[in-house]
Design a protein around this motif. Structure first.
Motif, PDB file in Angstrom:
ATOM      1  N   GLY A 170      41.792  50.560  36.443  1.00  0.00           N
ATOM      2  CA  GLY A 170      41.628  51.258  35.174  1.00  0.00           C
ATOM      3  C   GLY A 170      41.086  50.306  34.119  1.00  0.00           C
ATOM      4  O   GLY A 170      40.904  49.115  34.365  1.00  0.00           O
ATOM      5  N   GLU A 187      43.849  43.834  26.516  1.00  0.00           N
ATOM      6  CA  GLU A 187      44.270  42.442  26.603  1.00  0.00           C
ATOM      7  C   GLU A 187      45.256  42.170  25.474  1.00  0.00           C
ATOM      8  O   GLU A 187      44.916  42.300  24.302  1.00  0.00           O
ATOM      9  N   ARG A 215      41.298  47.925  30.996  1.00  0.00           N
ATOM     10  CA  ARG A 215      42.410  47.083  30.560  1.00  0.00           C
ATOM     11  C   ARG A 215      42.436  46.868  29.058  1.00  0.00           C
ATOM     12  O   ARG A 215      41.402  46.872  28.390  1.00  0.00           O
ATOM     13  N   VAL A 236      46.462  44.420  30.786  1.00  0.00           N
ATOM     14  CA  VAL A 236      47.236  45.532  31.341  1.00  0.00           C
ATOM     15  C   VAL A 236      46.356  46.766  31.487  1.00  0.00           C
ATOM     16  O   VAL A 236      45.636  47.138  30.558  1.00  0.00           O
ATOM     17  N   SER A 237      46.403  47.369  32.654  1.00  0.00           N
ATOM     18  CA  SER A 237      45.758  48.666  32.832  1.00  0.00           C
ATOM     19  C   SER A 237      46.655  49.521  33.715  1.00  0.00           C
ATOM     20  O   SER A 237      47.614  49.018  34.301  1.00  0.00           O
ATOM     21  N   GLU A 265      44.754  36.695  39.393  1.00  0.00           N
ATOM     22  CA  GLU A 265      44.161  37.933  39.877  1.00  0.00           C
ATOM     23  C   GLU A 265      44.992  39.096  39.326  1.00  0.00           C
ATOM     24  O   GLU A 265      46.162  38.905  38.972  1.00  0.00           O
ATOM     25  N   ARG A 311      41.203  31.210  38.994  1.00  0.00           N
ATOM     26  CA  ARG A 311      40.660  29.880  38.701  1.00  0.00           C
ATOM     27  C   ARG A 311      41.521  29.186  37.661  1.00  0.00           C
ATOM     28  O   ARG A 311      42.344  29.811  36.987  1.00  0.00           O
ATOM     29  N   LYS A 349      37.265  44.533  22.698  1.00  0.00           N
ATOM     30  CA  LYS A 349      37.211  43.352  23.556  1.00  0.00           C
ATOM     31  C   LYS A 349      35.798  42.783  23.606  1.00  0.00           C
ATOM     32  O   LYS A 349      34.845  43.494  23.872  1.00  0.00           O
ATOM     33  N   ILE A 365      48.384  44.288  36.307  1.00  0.00           N
ATOM     34  CA  ILE A 365      48.466  43.252  35.280  1.00  0.00           C
ATOM     35  C   ILE A 365      47.882  41.942  35.809  1.00  0.00           C
ATOM     36  O   ILE A 365      48.139  41.544  36.941  1.00  0.00           O
ATOM     37  N   GLY A 366      47.077  41.302  34.984  1.00  0.00           N
ATOM     38  CA  GLY A 366      46.570  39.956  35.282  1.00  0.00           C
ATOM     39  C   GLY A 366      46.831  39.084  34.068  1.00  0.00           C
ATOM     40  O   GLY A 366      46.676  39.539  32.937  1.00  0.00           O
ATOM     41  N   LEU A 367      47.269  37.848  34.298  1.00  0.00           N
ATOM     42  CA  LEU A 367      47.641  36.988  33.171  1.00  0.00           C
ATOM     43  C   LEU A 367      46.700  35.803  33.008  1.00  0.00           C
ATOM     44  O   LEU A 367      46.234  35.221  33.987  1.00  0.00           O
ATOM     45  N   GLU A 368      46.443  35.481  31.761  1.00  0.00           N
ATOM     46  CA  GLU A 368      45.719  34.246  31.434  1.00  0.00           C
ATOM     47  C   GLU A 368      46.705  33.357  30.697  1.00  0.00           C
ATOM     48  O   GLU A 368      47.233  33.749  29.664  1.00  0.00           O
TER      49      GLU A 368
HETATM   50  P1  ADP Z   1      38.411  37.504  29.782  1.00  0.00           P
HETATM   51  O1  ADP Z   1      38.373  36.121  29.179  1.00  0.00           O
HETATM   52  O2  ADP Z   1      37.268  38.346  29.470  1.00  0.00           O
HETATM   53  O3  ADP Z   1      39.705  38.186  29.492  1.00  0.00           O
HETATM   54  P2  ADP Z   1      39.102  36.405  32.325  1.00  0.00           P
HETATM   55  O4  ADP Z   1      38.361  36.462  33.628  1.00  0.00           O
HETATM   56  O5  ADP Z   1      39.390  35.075  31.723  1.00  0.00           O
HETATM   57  O6  ADP Z   1      38.287  37.329  31.347  1.00  0.00           O
HETATM   58  O7  ADP Z   1      40.499  37.129  32.521  1.00  0.00           O
HETATM   59  C1  ADP Z   1      40.588  38.422  32.959  1.00  0.00           C
HETATM   60  C2  ADP Z   1      42.038  38.670  33.315  1.00  0.00           C
HETATM   61  O8  ADP Z   1      42.251  40.050  33.325  1.00  0.00           O
HETATM   62  C3  ADP Z   1      42.432  38.182  34.699  1.00  0.00           C
HETATM   63  O9  ADP Z   1      43.739  37.705  34.674  1.00  0.00           O
HETATM   64  C4  ADP Z   1      42.329  39.436  35.550  1.00  0.00           C
HETATM   65  O10 ADP Z   1      43.215  39.418  36.641  1.00  0.00           O
HETATM   66  C5  ADP Z   1      42.742  40.507  34.574  1.00  0.00           C
HETATM   67  N1  ADP Z   1      42.124  41.801  34.811  1.00  0.00           N
HETATM   68  C6  ADP Z   1      40.830  42.070  35.047  1.00  0.00           C
HETATM   69  N2  ADP Z   1      40.650  43.401  35.172  1.00  0.00           N
HETATM   70  C7  ADP Z   1      41.858  43.990  34.993  1.00  0.00           C
HETATM   71  C8  ADP Z   1      42.326  45.333  34.971  1.00  0.00           C
HETATM   72  N3  ADP Z   1      41.498  46.345  35.148  1.00  0.00           N
HETATM   73  N4  ADP Z   1      43.636  45.541  34.752  1.00  0.00           N
HETATM   74  C9  ADP Z   1      44.471  44.516  34.537  1.00  0.00           C
HETATM   75  N5  ADP Z   1      44.098  43.236  34.544  1.00  0.00           N
HETATM   76  C10 ADP Z   1      42.795  42.967  34.760  1.00  0.00           C
END
Ligand code: ADP
Ligand code: MG
Ligand code: ZN
Length: 478
Positions: free
Chosen positions: A212, A216, A214, A201-202, A160, A125, A267, A8-11
């Motif tokens: 995997g 969003e 993801r 989420v993946s 990340e 970032r 996406k 999981i990565g969060l924005e």
């Molecule tokens: P976007 O705006 O296209 O979503 P960003 O770089 O702003 O791209 O955000 C991507 C987010 O997704 C980040 O938080 C990153 O950690 C997360 N992420 C990227 N790849 C994966 C993945 N395979 N599984 C889960 N989270 C991921």
């Protein structure tokens, strides 16, 4: 045991607490009638030019420092082009390939086999951008667009893909929110949308390194929903893979009523947005001196504050946690403790009494008493003027008044009974009325003393000095 591991990565989009918007002088106050806080710039009228809000930059830098990010000397604003009714310009001013800060980290508490441990989550970032307006679909058969929010300054914080469960994601959000609130950058208000989260989420087979595909999950507006949506999504993706299918990259929403995520759209990729440098704004140049001046005024972070409460004030980790649930609560406690001198006593009283009546909203908190009222009240207890039990009664009367504790004590005709003869008299009566229990005590059942102390305190409606009651009983029961 699942064969899969979640990734999981969060924005997070956090509104910066500026009085005016990112690129114009319109107010950011929440709750005004629709479309009353707008101007040519945030309406996207032709020819209107953006001017960057200096306060927004300062707050954004503050957030970056708190998240251990490197602040770049020079960054670029970019246009992110897309069409939506809440985006009158047809593009959002954001940052793309050169954000103002990157490479940070945030430590969160995770429970590993029952004990607490810290986990470091990378921050990819943080960049500045402007918010869009709001579409409202609950007005009968029309939808309306409110552009009051359009152009509000945001910082987007991208993590990340370091999180491995819904619980970790929720903990990350809580920690991040707390930090932003404590440093005065954001009001932490999920319901009003000033702190919003998209969860990526993946899943992947345990042991596999490659990530995997993801999904969003968009704009989940409570910690509870974050957990539920992520858990649902993990299970859904497992189902897809187990059935021999493939997870598709897409944007999904959370239906809180059904408790399900649902597909919104495939996406979009970065190239879909046709990013290009914003021609109406020069590069953002942040001098070393500026960044250092922001660093110099950084308030204490919540974790550091908790550690200080434990180390210097003798609070337990739990008490330190409770006393830092809100920056104003921590301030109240510290002020009262400084006036009184006994940090633990004040801490206990704040937790037991004051916190029951605190009302917090965003960054502000309303208390029903003042730190000095609390400090004075406990001083009366220290001096033996009133008992701890009476203090609670006085406290109840202090609430929402400007009165001093001593005034209330006088009004209530309250005074602690410290007259030895009077105390002896009550204790004797209690012993005489309970000969069996007295006999038991004399036969060695020392716990009976507590029983008699309770009776004597009850008889005096809590006004007797408990220390003296204790001593009198011990003497009289011999
Ligand atoms: P976007 O705006 O296209 O979503 P960003 O770089 O702003 O791209 O955000 C991507 C987010 O997704 C980040 O938080 C990153 O950690 C997360 N992420 C990227 N790849 C994966 C993945 N395979 N599984 C889960 N989270 C991921
Ligand atoms: Mg995203
Ligand atoms: Zn405006």
């Amino acid at each position: 045991m699942s064969r899969y591991e979640a990734v999981i990565g969060l924005e997070v989009h956090a509104q910066l607490l500026t009085k005016t918007k990112a690129f114009c002088a319109c107010s950011t106050a929440f709750g005004a009638p629709p479309n009353t806080q707008v101007c040519p710039t945030c309406l996207g009228l032709p020819g209107a030019l953006p001017v960057l809000n200096g306060k927004a930059v300062e707050l954004a830098v503050r957030a970056a420092i708190a998240l251990n990010c490197t602040v770049l000397r020079e960054s670029i604003f970019a246009r992110k082009n897309y069409f939506y009714p809440d985006l009158p310009k047809g593009y959002q001013i954001s940052q793309y390939d050169r954000p103002y800060s990157e490479h940070g980290h945030l430590d969160i508490a995770v429970s590993a086999k029952g004990s607490e441990a810290a986990k470091r989550v990378g921050i990819t970032r943080a960049h500045m951008e402007e918010d869009a307006g709001k579409n409202m679909h609950d007005k009968g058969d029309v939808s309306i667009v409110d552009l009051n929010r359009s152009g509000t300054a945001l910082v987007e914080i991208v993590s990340e893909p370091d999180l491995r469960s819904a619980d970790e994601a929720a903990e990350y959000l809580k920690t991040l929110r707390e930090i932003l609130v404590f440093i005065g950058v954001n009001d932490g208000n999920l319901e009003e949308g000033s702190f919003r989260c998209d969860a990526n989420v993946s899943i992947r087979p345990v042991g596999q390194e490659k990530l995997g595909t993801r999904a969003e999950l968009k704009n989940i507006n409570s910690f509870k929903f974050v957990r539920e949506a992520i858990n649902y999504e993990i299970a859904r993706q497992e189902g897809v893979l187990e059935a021999g299918g493939k997870v598709v990259q897409e944007t999904r929403g959370w239906d809180e009523r059904a408790g399900k995520t649902f597909s919104m759209r495939s996406k979009e990729e970065a190239q879909d947005y046709r990013y290009f440098p914003e021609p109406d704004l020069p590069p953002l140049v942040l001098s070393e001196a500026f960044v250092e001046s922001v660093r110099a005024t950084m308030p204490e972070l919540p974790q550091a504050r908790r550690e200080r409460f434990v180390r210097d004030h003798g609070q337990t980790p739990y008490a330190a946690q409770v006393l830092t649930t809100h920056p104003e609560v921590a301030r109240f406690y510290e002020e009262a403790a400084a006036l009184h001198g006994d940090f633990v006593k004040i801490g206990n009283f704040v937790q037991a009494e004051v916190l029951r009546d605190v009302h917090t909203q965003g960054l502000s908190a309303t208390f029903t008493v003042t730190p000095s009222q609390v400090a004075e009240l406990l001083q009366l207890v220290d001096k033996g003027d009133i008992s701890g039990k009476q203090a609670k009664e006085v406290y109840a009367k202090l609430v929402n008044t400007k009165k001093a504790a001593a005034e209330i004590v006088k009004e209530l005709g309250m005074q602690q009974v410290t007259d030895p003869a009077a105390i002896d008299e009550v204790c004797k009566r209690m012993i005489d009325a309970n000969p069996k229990q007295a006999e038991a005590y004399r036969a060695g059942k020392v716990a009976m003393l507590g029983y008699f102390v309770g009776l004597a305190m009850k008889e005096t409606k809590g006004s007797a000095n408990p220390q003296m009651v204790n001593e009198a009983l011990k003497r009289l029961l011999c």
